[in-house]
Enzyme design. Structure first.
Site, short mmCIF file in Angstrom:
data_model
loop_
_atom_site.label_atom_id
_atom_site.label_comp_id
_atom_site.label_asym_id
_atom_site.label_seq_id
_atom_site.Cartn_x
_atom_site.Cartn_y
_atom_site.Cartn_z
NE ARG A 1 17.44 52.36 51.67
CZ ARG A 1 16.50 51.22 51.54
NH1 ARG A 1 15.22 51.40 51.44
NH2 ARG A 1 17.05 50.39 50.91
CG HIS B 1 8.95 58.02 83.95
ND1 HIS B 1 8.05 58.72 83.14
CD2 HIS B 1 9.42 59.15 84.40
CE1 HIS B 1 8.13 59.99 82.85
NE2 HIS B 1 9.08 60.20 83.83
CG ASP C 1 16.70 46.17 56.31
OD1 ASP C 1 17.71 47.19 56.48
OD2 ASP C 1 15.74 46.51 56.06
CG HIS D 1 10.16 60.17 80.26
ND1 HIS D 1 9.37 61.15 79.53
CD2 HIS D 1 11.02 60.74 81.04
CE1 HIS D 1 9.64 62.20 80.07
NE2 HIS D 1 10.55 62.07 81.03
CG ASN D 2 9.29 55.71 76.81
OD1 ASN D 2 9.78 56.30 75.80
ND2 ASN D 2 8.19 56.24 77.36
N GLY E 1 10.25 49.88 60.16
CA GLY E 1 9.65 48.44 59.92
C GLY E 1 10.32 47.64 61.11
CB THR F 1 12.11 53.96 57.47
OG1 THR F 1 11.84 52.78 57.68
CG2 THR F 1 12.07 54.16 55.91
CB CYS G 1 15.42 48.61 58.56
SG CYS G 1 14.06 49.66 59.04
C1 RB5 Z 1 13.90 48.02 52.56
O1 RB5 Z 1 14.11 48.38 51.29
C2 RB5 Z 1 13.21 48.78 53.54
O2 RB5 Z 1 11.68 48.64 53.29
C3 RB5 Z 1 13.51 48.67 54.87
O3 RB5 Z 1 14.89 48.93 55.25
C4 RB5 Z 1 12.80 49.38 55.86
O4 RB5 Z 1 12.82 50.97 55.67
C5 RB5 Z 1 11.58 49.35 56.12
O5 RB5 Z 1 10.60 49.92 57.16
#
Ligand code: RB5
Length: 149
Positions: free
Chosen positions: A109, A134, A8, A98-99, A70, A67, A65
């Site tokens: 981030r 497995h 994203d 394993h998976n 998402g 984190t 993304c």
């Molecule tokens: C976008 O701001 C953020 O929510 C997305 O990149 C992610 O971290 C969602 O899980």
């Protein structure tokens, strides 16, 4: 090996670093993510990568993304996709052995560029163990997905 990558708006810069790293190491990489910083919803970013995996156009996927959370949740809603959100190389290795995970996710981030490269390297170079226990457990995941459990 062909690798699909998606992201994203939070992860375009890290995506380019990972693509360069993989290409320098001889992998073919297909980019399904956004290249800009304008808001791009992570569930939308997951769709083309997951379709490419389902159609066997790529062998493994990378989804990034902010984190990693998402986009991993989104990927895991697609049939046949086993996406692991992780921030360490041990998880990247074990989710392959394993998976039989076919997508690795992490957060731009959350992890730095060097760690992200190590995670990706570990993920794409580690084979599934093919051990009976497995295979059985991955089969059970598929059965849940098919509403058979
Ligand atoms: C976008 O701001 C953020 O929510 C997305 O990149 C992610 O971290 C969602 O899980």
């Amino acid at each position: 090996m062909k690798i699909g990558i998606t992201n994203d708006h939070a992860a375009a810069q890290l995506k380019f670093s990972i693509m360069k790293y993989l290409e320098e190491n001889g992998y073919e990489v297909i980019n399904y993510g956004t290249d800009g910083t304008e808001a791009f919803d992570y569930p939308q970013a997951a769709i083309p990568l997951c379709k490419a995996l389902q159609n066997k156009e790529v062998d493994l996927g990378i989804a990034i993304c902010g984190t990693g959370v998402g986009i991993s949740i989104s990927c895991n809603k697609h049939k046949g996709i086993r996406a692991c959100c992780c921030s360490d190389t041990a998880s990247a290795r074990l989710t392959r052995t394993h998976n039989d995970a076919n997508v690795i996710c992490f957060g731009a981030r959350i992890v730095g560029e060097e760690l992200a490269k190590d995670i990706v390297h570990t993920f794409v170079t580690t084979p599934f163990s093919n051990e009976d226990r497995h295979i059985r457990r991955v089969q059970q995941i598929t059965e849940i997905e098919n509403n058979q459990l």
